[in-house]
Structure formats: C-alpha cells, structure tokens
Design a protein around this motif. Structure first.
Motif, PDB file in Angstrom:
ATOM      1  N   GLY A  95       0.816  -1.215   0.000  1.00 24.16           N
ATOM      2  CA  GLY A  95       0.000   0.000   0.000  1.00 24.16           C
ATOM      3  C   GLY A  95       0.845   1.259   0.000  1.00 24.16           C
ATOM      4  O   GLY A  95       0.551   2.222  -0.724  1.00 24.16           O
ATOM      5  N   ARG A  96       1.908   1.274   0.816  1.00 25.44           N
ATOM      6  CA  ARG A  96       2.808   2.441   0.845  1.00 25.44           C
ATOM      7  C   ARG A  96       3.467   2.640  -0.506  1.00 25.44           C
ATOM      8  O   ARG A  96       3.609   3.784  -0.973  1.00 25.44           O
ATOM      9  CB  ARG A  96       3.883   2.217   1.916  1.00 25.44           C
ATOM     10  CG  ARG A  96       3.375   2.368   3.326  1.00 25.44           C
ATOM     11  CD  ARG A  96       3.034   3.790   3.672  1.00 25.44           C
ATOM     12  NE  ARG A  96       4.199   4.657   3.530  1.00 25.44           N
ATOM     13  CZ  ARG A  96       4.153   5.982   3.499  1.00 25.44           C
ATOM     14  NH1 ARG A  96       2.984   6.600   3.552  1.00 25.44           N
ATOM     15  NH2 ARG A  96       5.256   6.684   3.382  1.00 25.44           N
ATOM     16  N   PHE A  97       3.843   1.536  -1.160  1.00 29.09           N
ATOM     17  CA  PHE A  97       4.452   1.629  -2.486  1.00 29.09           C
ATOM     18  C   PHE A  97       3.464   2.229  -3.492  1.00 29.09           C
ATOM     19  O   PHE A  97       3.815   3.122  -4.274  1.00 29.09           O
ATOM     20  CB  PHE A  97       4.903   0.232  -2.944  1.00 29.09           C
ATOM     21  CG  PHE A  97       5.454   0.199  -4.345  1.00 29.09           C
ATOM     22  CD1 PHE A  97       6.753   0.622  -4.600  1.00 29.09           C
ATOM     23  CD2 PHE A  97       4.670  -0.243  -5.407  1.00 29.09           C
ATOM     24  CE1 PHE A  97       7.267   0.600  -5.895  1.00 29.09           C
ATOM     25  CE2 PHE A  97       5.173  -0.265  -6.694  1.00 29.09           C
ATOM     26  CZ  PHE A  97       6.475   0.154  -6.942  1.00 29.09           C
ATOM     27  N   ILE A  98       2.224   1.754  -3.448  1.00 33.64           N
ATOM     28  CA  ILE A  98       1.195   2.259  -4.372  1.00 33.64           C
ATOM     29  C   ILE A  98       0.894   3.729  -4.095  1.00 33.64           C
ATOM     30  O   ILE A  98       0.741   4.533  -5.022  1.00 33.64           O
ATOM     31  CB  ILE A  98      -0.087   1.406  -4.256  1.00 33.64           C
ATOM     32  CG1 ILE A  98       0.185  -0.022  -4.757  1.00 33.64           C
ATOM     33  CG2 ILE A  98      -1.232   2.040  -5.050  1.00 33.64           C
ATOM     34  CD1 ILE A  98      -0.970  -0.970  -4.534  1.00 33.64           C
ATOM     35  N   LEU A 105       2.561  10.384  -9.482  1.00 32.96           N
ATOM     36  CA  LEU A 105       1.783  10.599 -10.704  1.00 32.96           C
ATOM     37  C   LEU A 105       1.003  11.898 -10.636  1.00 32.96           C
ATOM     38  O   LEU A 105       0.981  12.681 -11.599  1.00 32.96           O
ATOM     39  CB  LEU A 105       0.826   9.413 -10.908  1.00 32.96           C
ATOM     40  CG  LEU A 105      -0.094   9.491 -12.141  1.00 32.96           C
ATOM     41  CD1 LEU A 105       0.729   9.534 -13.422  1.00 32.96           C
ATOM     42  CD2 LEU A 105      -1.056   8.310 -12.147  1.00 32.96           C
ATOM     43  N   VAL A 106       0.379  12.145  -9.468  1.00 37.58           N
ATOM     44  CA  VAL A 106      -0.386  13.387  -9.295  1.00 37.58           C
ATOM     45  C   VAL A 106       0.536  14.603  -9.385  1.00 37.58           C
ATOM     46  O   VAL A 106       0.194  15.617  -9.996  1.00 37.58           O
ATOM     47  CB  VAL A 106      -1.134  13.371  -7.938  1.00 37.58           C
ATOM     48  CG1 VAL A 106      -1.761  14.732  -7.652  1.00 37.58           C
ATOM     49  CG2 VAL A 106      -2.204  12.292  -7.945  1.00 37.58           C
ATOM     50  N   ASN A 150      -3.190   7.424   3.197  1.00 37.55           N
ATOM     51  CA  ASN A 150      -2.575   6.757   4.344  1.00 37.55           C
ATOM     52  C   ASN A 150      -3.605   6.396   5.407  1.00 37.55           C
ATOM     53  O   ASN A 150      -3.484   5.363   6.077  1.00 37.55           O
ATOM     54  CB  ASN A 150      -1.480   7.641   4.947  1.00 37.55           C
ATOM     55  CG  ASN A 150      -0.169   7.549   4.175  1.00 37.55           C
ATOM     56  OD1 ASN A 150       0.511   6.532   4.204  1.00 37.55           O
ATOM     57  ND2 ASN A 150       0.186   8.609   3.476  1.00 37.55           N
ATOM     58  N   PHE A 151      -4.618   7.228   5.548  1.00 38.69           N
ATOM     59  CA  PHE A 151      -5.698   6.919   6.495  1.00 38.69           C
ATOM     60  C   PHE A 151      -6.465   5.676   6.043  1.00 38.69           C
ATOM     61  O   PHE A 151      -6.753   4.778   6.840  1.00 38.69           O
ATOM     62  CB  PHE A 151      -6.642   8.117   6.616  1.00 38.69           C
ATOM     63  CG  PHE A 151      -7.835   7.856   7.493  1.00 38.69           C
ATOM     64  CD1 PHE A 151      -7.712   7.836   8.872  1.00 38.69           C
ATOM     65  CD2 PHE A 151      -9.080   7.613   6.932  1.00 38.69           C
ATOM     66  CE1 PHE A 151      -8.809   7.590   9.688  1.00 38.69           C
ATOM     67  CE2 PHE A 151     -10.183   7.363   7.735  1.00 38.69           C
ATOM     68  CZ  PHE A 151     -10.049   7.352   9.109  1.00 38.69           C
ATOM     69  N   VAL A 152      -6.784   5.604   4.753  1.00 40.24           N
ATOM     70  CA  VAL A 152      -7.479   4.421   4.214  1.00 40.24           C
ATOM     71  C   VAL A 152      -6.617   3.169   4.391  1.00 40.24           C
ATOM     72  O   VAL A 152      -7.117   2.092   4.759  1.00 40.24           O
ATOM     73  CB  VAL A 152      -7.820   4.636   2.719  1.00 40.24           C
ATOM     74  CG1 VAL A 152      -8.372   3.357   2.106  1.00 40.24           C
ATOM     75  CG2 VAL A 152      -8.822   5.766   2.564  1.00 40.24           C
ATOM     76  N   LEU A 153      -5.312   3.285   4.139  1.00 40.75           N
ATOM     77  CA  LEU A 153      -4.406   2.149   4.310  1.00 40.75           C
ATOM     78  C   LEU A 153      -4.370   1.697   5.772  1.00 40.75           C
ATOM     79  O   LEU A 153      -4.383   0.482   6.064  1.00 40.75           O
ATOM     80  CB  LEU A 153      -3.002   2.529   3.845  1.00 40.75           C
ATOM     81  CG  LEU A 153      -1.912   1.465   4.023  1.00 40.75           C
ATOM     82  CD1 LEU A 153      -2.259   0.213   3.229  1.00 40.75           C
ATOM     83  CD2 LEU A 153      -0.553   2.015   3.612  1.00 40.75           C
ATOM     84  N   ALA A 154      -4.328   2.641   6.692  1.00 38.84           N
ATOM     85  CA  ALA A 154      -4.293   2.292   8.116  1.00 38.84           C
ATOM     86  C   ALA A 154      -5.554   1.538   8.524  1.00 38.84           C
ATOM     87  O   ALA A 154      -5.493   0.537   9.258  1.00 38.84           O
ATOM     88  CB  ALA A 154      -4.129   3.558   8.954  1.00 38.84           C
ATOM     89  N   ILE A 155      -6.720   1.969   8.051  1.00 36.74           N
ATOM     90  CA  ILE A 155      -7.976   1.276   8.354  1.00 36.74           C
ATOM     91  C   ILE A 155      -7.957  -0.142   7.796  1.00 36.74           C
ATOM     92  O   ILE A 155      -8.395  -1.105   8.438  1.00 36.74           O
ATOM     93  CB  ILE A 155      -9.167   2.069   7.790  1.00 36.74           C
ATOM     94  CG1 ILE A 155      -9.306   3.423   8.516  1.00 36.74           C
ATOM     95  CG2 ILE A 155     -10.456   1.280   7.922  1.00 36.74           C
ATOM     96  CD1 ILE A 155      -9.608   3.313   9.985  1.00 36.74           C
TER      97      ILE A 155
END
Length: 283
Positions: free
Chosen positions: A43-46, A53-54, A80-85
């Motif tokens: 997830g961190r890599f993505i 890209l942005v 990062n919040f979504v990844l943490a959840i």
C-alpha cells in the motif's frame, strides 16, 4: 477407574485443548500479521506511486505552488488513512469503532474550531478560484500589500514599507477585495486645482507638456491621456489628469507627475489655491 484417575485425564484433555487453541490463535495471528505487513508495504508503495503521478500531472499543468502543496498533503493524508484502516481490519480489529471514533472526533473538533474551519474552507476557495496569486498587489480587510504566501488558514501580505500582514482566508473569501495586478494597464488620476480667473487653456497646455515629457505614460489609441475640467469648487476650479500606464509603473508615474505639476505651475505663475472663506462685514 477411580476418581483420581478421571480427574487427571480431564486435566490432560483441558491442557491439550488449551494448547491447541493457543497454537491455532498464534498461527492465525501470525498469518494476519504477515498479510497486514504485506498490505502495508504494498500500500505504501502504491501511495507513493499515486502521489508521484499526481505531482507530475500538476507540474505539467503549471498548477499554483500553494494549491500544489495543499493537494499533495491532502491526497497523502487521505490515502494513508485508508491504508491504516485496511491494515487494522486485516489484524482482526473492528474498524467500525475506529471510523465512528474519528467521525465523532471530527465533529467535536469542527465545533471547537469553527472559526479555523471557516478559514480552512476560505483557503480552499482561494486556491481553487484564484482571485489572487502570489506576487499580486491586493487590498482587502483594510490592508494593502503584495501577496507573499497563501496558506491553508491565512494569507500573508508584505506592505510597501516591508511590514508583514496576516489575514484570515475567511475574510478574503467572503468580503470585497481589490486586486491591482490582474490588469496589465492602470489609469493614473491626478486632480489639479487652480484659482478662479486662471486661463483654462493655459493650464491644460501646461499639463499636456508634463504628460508628453514623461515616457512612461501611454499616449496612443484607447490609452490616450485626457485632461477634463471636472469641478468648480468653492475656492478653485479642478482639472483631472487621466493617464494610462503599465501597472508596474503606476506609483512611479503618480509620484513623479504630482511633483512635476506643483513645480511647473508654480514656476509659470499659476495660483494653486488653498481652502479659504471670504467674510464680508456689513456696516
């Protein structure tokens, strides 16, 4: 089989069962931990790839630096919040309670910091609609200066005498504002008062000479200067010098021409009146 043997056998069964449950729990926990770690690193890599890209897209579109920084931070925090959840959910922890907790905290913080949130919303509006940008000279909320920095909550101005003014963005997004830098040309208006009885044609001729001698004043087409007589006051008649210049030359021309008018009119013997009141005593 006696009672002591039965009790011993039951204890061994319970111990075996407890050990089996412990091993099963440890195996499941390790499995979830490994999956959570893989999801976290992938997830961190993505997320890093998405942010890169942005950033490239924003750089290609020559986006405003203030908006660039804001969007970069917002996207990073959200992802990062979504990844943490997601990681917390994989570990077997109930995520709905976390989401509810964050939502409740958000409401409480929003109510406590309502003024700050208004400034945040104002900053977003400024960054999106761009009523001004860094480097513009603006007048708002009773202050005037050059925009040095547009932050999320405040805008920082630098005045001509090098003072730092910090204005909340809510004030700038909801009230009137004057931006002097949007147009490439500005008109310099200088009022010139002379005494009654002065030859108007002579005054206009002198003012035209002053205009023609200044190379920064535009003199052709729609930008041609004009010198109308604008008022007949109690102690004077008033002319107005209307001169178009490039925006960057506004103050230089205004100051230079104002001083020149006083000097030349005085040298030519044109009376510049002051406020006066004539009193007639009746015998």
């Amino acid at each position: 089989m006696n009672e002591e043997t039965v009790s011993s056998s039951l204890s061994l069964d319970l111990s075996h069962l407890a050990l089996s449950d412990l091993v099963s729990f440890a195996t499941s926990a390790c499995k979830n931990l490994v999956i959570a770690a893989l999801v976290f690193f992938i997830g961190r890599f993505i997320i890093k790839r998405i942010i890169m890209l942005v950033r490239k897209i924003m750089e290609k579109k020559n986006m405003d630096p203030s908006l660039f920084t804001f969007l970069d931070s917002l996207i990073s925090i959200t992802l990062n919040f979504v990844l943490a959840i997601a990681v917390i959910g994989i570990l077997g922890i109930e995520t709905s309670s976390f989401v509810a907790l964050f939502a409740s905290a958000g409401v409480a913080i929003g109510m406590a910091l309502s003024g700050t949130m208004q400034n945040f919303a104002g900053g977003v509006m400024v960054l999106i609609f761009k009523p001004y940008k860094i480097g513009d000279y603006i007048e708002a909320a009773g202050f005037a200066g050059t925009v040095k920095e547009i932050q999320i909550f405040n805008t920082i101005l630098i005045t001509p005498d090098n003072q730092t003014i910090i204005i909340p963005n809510n004030s700038l997004s909801t009230s009137s504002m004057r931006n002097y830098s949007t147009a490439t040309h500005r008109r310099v208006d200088i009022d010139v008062e002379v005494a009654y009885g002065t030859d108007a044609a002579k005054v206009r001729e002198i003012l035209e000479e002053i205009i023609n001698e200044n190379p920064l004043i535009l003199k052709e087409g729609a930008y041609a200067p004009a010198i109308p007589m604008t008022a007949m006051k109690g102690s004077s008649i008033e002319f107005q010098m209307r001169m178009w210049v490039e925006s960057a030359n506004y103050w230089g021309v205004k100051f230079d021409v104002t001083e020149k008018v006083y000097t030349v009119l005085t040298e030519r013997g044109i009376e510049i009146p002051f406020q006066q009141l004539d009193v007639h005593l009746k015998q």
